[in-house]
Design an enzyme around this catalytic site. Sequence first.
Site, PDB file in Angstrom:
ATOM      1  N   ALA A   9       0.834  -1.203   0.000  1.00  0.00           N
ATOM      2  CA  ALA A   9       0.000   0.000   0.000  1.00  0.00           C
ATOM      3  C   ALA A   9       0.866   1.249   0.000  1.00  0.00           C
ATOM      4  CB  ALA A   9      -0.912  -0.001   1.232  1.00  0.00           C
ATOM      5  N   GLY A  11       2.064   2.777  -2.913  1.00  0.00           N
ATOM      6  CA  GLY A  11       1.964   3.573  -4.142  1.00  0.00           C
ATOM      7  C   GLY A  11       1.208   4.880  -3.923  1.00  0.00           C
ATOM      8  N   ARG A  15      -3.525   9.011 -10.043  1.00  0.00           N
ATOM      9  CA  ARG A  15      -4.688   9.189 -10.921  1.00  0.00           C
ATOM     10  C   ARG A  15      -6.001   9.378 -10.166  1.00  0.00           C
ATOM     11  NH1 ARG A  15      -4.135   4.222 -14.728  1.00  0.00           N
ATOM     12  NH2 ARG A  15      -2.563   3.579 -13.226  1.00  0.00           N
ATOM     13  N   GLY A  79       9.480  -0.811  -6.675  1.00  0.00           N
ATOM     14  CA  GLY A  79       8.881  -2.011  -7.259  1.00  0.00           C
ATOM     15  C   GLY A  79       8.237  -2.925  -6.225  1.00  0.00           C
ATOM     16  N   GLY A 138       1.092  -8.381 -16.218  1.00  0.00           N
ATOM     17  CA  GLY A 138       2.126  -9.396 -16.382  1.00  0.00           C
ATOM     18  C   GLY A 138       1.495 -10.657 -16.945  1.00  0.00           C
ATOM     19  N   ARG A 439     -49.481  32.755  27.960  1.00  0.00           N
ATOM     20  CA  ARG A 439     -49.398  33.523  26.712  1.00  0.00           C
ATOM     21  C   ARG A 439     -50.101  34.839  26.946  1.00  0.00           C
ATOM     22  NH1 ARG A 439     -53.728  29.355  24.112  1.00  0.00           N
ATOM     23  NH2 ARG A 439     -55.581  30.384  24.893  1.00  0.00           N
TER      24      ARG A 439
HETATM   25  C1  UD1 Z   1       1.819  -5.592 -11.047  1.00  0.00           C
HETATM   26  C2  UD1 Z   1       2.498  -6.885 -11.476  1.00  0.00           C
HETATM   27  C3  UD1 Z   1       1.809  -7.402 -12.737  1.00  0.00           C
HETATM   28  C4  UD1 Z   1       0.347  -7.620 -12.489  1.00  0.00           C
HETATM   29  C5  UD1 Z   1      -0.291  -6.337 -11.962  1.00  0.00           C
HETATM   30  C6  UD1 Z   1      -1.708  -6.606 -11.523  1.00  0.00           C
HETATM   31  C7  UD1 Z   1       4.794  -6.636 -10.766  1.00  0.00           C
HETATM   32  C8  UD1 Z   1       6.176  -6.367 -11.184  1.00  0.00           C
HETATM   33  N1  UD1 Z   1       3.870  -6.601 -11.715  1.00  0.00           N
HETATM   34  O1  UD1 Z   1       2.057  -4.659 -12.080  1.00  0.00           O
HETATM   35  O2  UD1 Z   1       2.402  -8.634 -13.119  1.00  0.00           O
HETATM   36  O3  UD1 Z   1      -0.308  -8.043 -13.675  1.00  0.00           O
HETATM   37  O4  UD1 Z   1       0.436  -5.835 -10.825  1.00  0.00           O
HETATM   38  O5  UD1 Z   1      -2.312  -5.398 -11.193  1.00  0.00           O
HETATM   39  O6  UD1 Z   1       4.575  -6.932  -9.608  1.00  0.00           O
HETATM   40  N2  UD1 Z   1       3.547  -0.996  -4.889  1.00  0.00           N
HETATM   41  C9  UD1 Z   1       4.219  -0.641  -3.755  1.00  0.00           C
HETATM   42  N3  UD1 Z   1       5.531  -0.289  -3.867  1.00  0.00           N
HETATM   43  C10 UD1 Z   1       6.174  -0.270  -5.031  1.00  0.00           C
HETATM   44  C11 UD1 Z   1       5.475  -0.647  -6.197  1.00  0.00           C
HETATM   45  C12 UD1 Z   1       4.156  -1.000  -6.096  1.00  0.00           C
HETATM   46  O7  UD1 Z   1       3.663  -0.629  -2.655  1.00  0.00           O
HETATM   47  O8  UD1 Z   1       7.375   0.040  -5.036  1.00  0.00           O
HETATM   48  C13 UD1 Z   1       2.123  -1.356  -4.800  1.00  0.00           C
HETATM   49  C14 UD1 Z   1       1.251  -0.343  -5.511  1.00  0.00           C
HETATM   50  O9  UD1 Z   1       0.809   0.641  -4.603  1.00  0.00           O
HETATM   51  C15 UD1 Z   1       0.124  -1.181  -6.031  1.00  0.00           C
HETATM   52  C16 UD1 Z   1       0.731  -2.552  -6.246  1.00  0.00           C
HETATM   53  O10 UD1 Z   1       1.924  -2.575  -5.464  1.00  0.00           O
HETATM   54  O11 UD1 Z   1      -0.891  -1.344  -5.077  1.00  0.00           O
HETATM   55  C17 UD1 Z   1       1.017  -2.886  -7.678  1.00  0.00           C
HETATM   56  O12 UD1 Z   1       1.922  -1.952  -8.192  1.00  0.00           O
HETATM   57  P1  UD1 Z   1       1.827  -1.441  -9.663  1.00  0.00           P
HETATM   58  O13 UD1 Z   1       2.924  -0.501  -9.929  1.00  0.00           O
HETATM   59  O14 UD1 Z   1       0.448  -0.987  -9.960  1.00  0.00           O
HETATM   60  O15 UD1 Z   1       2.125  -2.801 -10.459  1.00  0.00           O
HETATM   61  P2  UD1 Z   1       1.832  -3.064 -11.966  1.00  0.00           P
HETATM   62  O16 UD1 Z   1       2.871  -2.408 -12.757  1.00  0.00           O
HETATM   63  O17 UD1 Z   1       0.430  -2.764 -12.275  1.00  0.00           O
END
Ligand code: UD1
Length: 453
Positions: A9, A11, A15, A79, A138, A439
């Site tokens: 959680a 991110g 948007r 990531g 993915g 009153r």
């Molecule tokens: C990720 C998956 C992808 C999958 C998709 C499903 C990876 C590398 N890819 O891609 O295979 O199909 O989810 O929705 O895992 N987050 C963090 N810290 C970070 C990065 C992300 O907490 O450093 C959290 C984000 O807040 C989010 C979730 O992880 O809730 C997924 O991250 P996001 O960047 O949306 O992954 P995708 O690129 O969509």
Amino acid sequence: MNIDVVVLAAGQGSRMKSDLPKVLHPIAGKSMLAHVLDSARSVKANALHVVVGHGSDKVKSHFCDDNDIQWALQAEQKGTGHAVKMALDNLAPSGVTLILYGDVPLIQANTLQALIDLVTSKTMALLTVNMDNPTGYGRIKRDDNQLVTSIVEQKDANQQELSIQEVNTGIMAVPTENLHSWLPQLSSDNAQGEYYLTDVIAMAVTSGLTVETLQPEFAEETYGVNNRAQQAELERWYQARLVNELMTQGVTVLDPARLDIRGSVSVGRDVVIDANVILEGEVVLGDGVHIEANCIIKNSSLAAGSVIKAFSHIDSAQVSEACDIGPYARLRPGTVLENGAKVGNFCEVKKSVIGAGSKVNHLSYIGDATVGKNVNIGAGTITCNYDGVNKFKTEIKDGAFIGSNSSLVAPVIVGENATVAAGSTITKEVEAAKLAVARGKQVNLKWQRPTKA
Ligand code: UD1
Ligand code: CA
């Protein structure tokens, strides 16, 4: 078996265009992260780890009463693999780790349990779905025997890989001891320069583990929320399920698309709910309760046979059997209506008991009052309960009759079977069975109307 749950959680959710961190945005009145945590709790997780980053203070303070959460901070979002690593030190060395996402709110407990049940010391489990348009996700790669071999991200995939329709939901259950060895080996040598959690799939295969996959009952369980439109879409899907559940329990819902449930509702038999009703918090509706259109009912219980007429607003009230409320009534916190009481149009009642068979039918304010049985409160009666600093109580005993447009200046008592004449301002106790007239006296004067000069 020990179960650790890690919820990502960290991110930003840019948007959403919001000052509120994304995972705190609600579905059905409850934050997305709270939905995820509740599902995690129902699989009897031994520990809940939430990885926070953007807006971490707001997220943590939203859950300050949930002392079963262990927070991990991911200061920089490098990531999904890096994110899980932030919680790694707190994961029990043996057992299973279940990885969830704060912005994938509607994952159901039975799906998670089925995923966990697939895990052994030689197996990890991955939740996948098939999509007509898999763009952005993915892709799940399988060998000739249909065994999973790896996940390739959209940005790293070749033409052939991009045509794969089975995608990664991100949700997985992994033997924890393997995570301890795999996560430190992740590299960021990929198109996005990120540490991908998805790379553990190929590591599992290399380590001799089998990657079992499972598909959820509903694809919506795996939908992520990145913007307000996706949030609204999941809200509608979830509401349809909640309303359907009520109908299964025997409730007549005149328009299932126009009932919203933001909490838990328990119902008796033959409840009827008309259009545009919102039920919030804990709501209990007894047998035969009828709620007309455009009502909001929050944290209240309504006993058998009560009718809530259109446009009424009920908050933290307790309504006994066969009461009649509204249209346009407002019951505020602490209101108790005893059997057969009536609160009619444009009446507001706060922190008061209205006794059995008593009526407050028109345009009144009753606050901090105890009203006995079979009392009639005339139109426009006001309890003057507030002197600008303190609140005071009004007591109206059984059988009293309050004439219209009276003001009862609290603290004050109106005795049993006493009568207050219309238009009175009552400042002193009215003794039982007496008539109080307070009153100006009417005088009829001889009078000549002025004429225009
Ligand atoms: C990720 C998956 C992808 C999958 C998709 C499903 C990876 C590398 N890819 O891609 O295979 O199909 O989810 O929705 O895992 N987050 C963090 N810290 C970070 C990065 C992300 O907490 O450093 C959290 C984000 O807040 C989010 C979730 O992880 O809730 C997924 O991250 P996001 O960047 O949306 O992954 P995708 O690129 O969509
Ligand atoms: Ca995403």
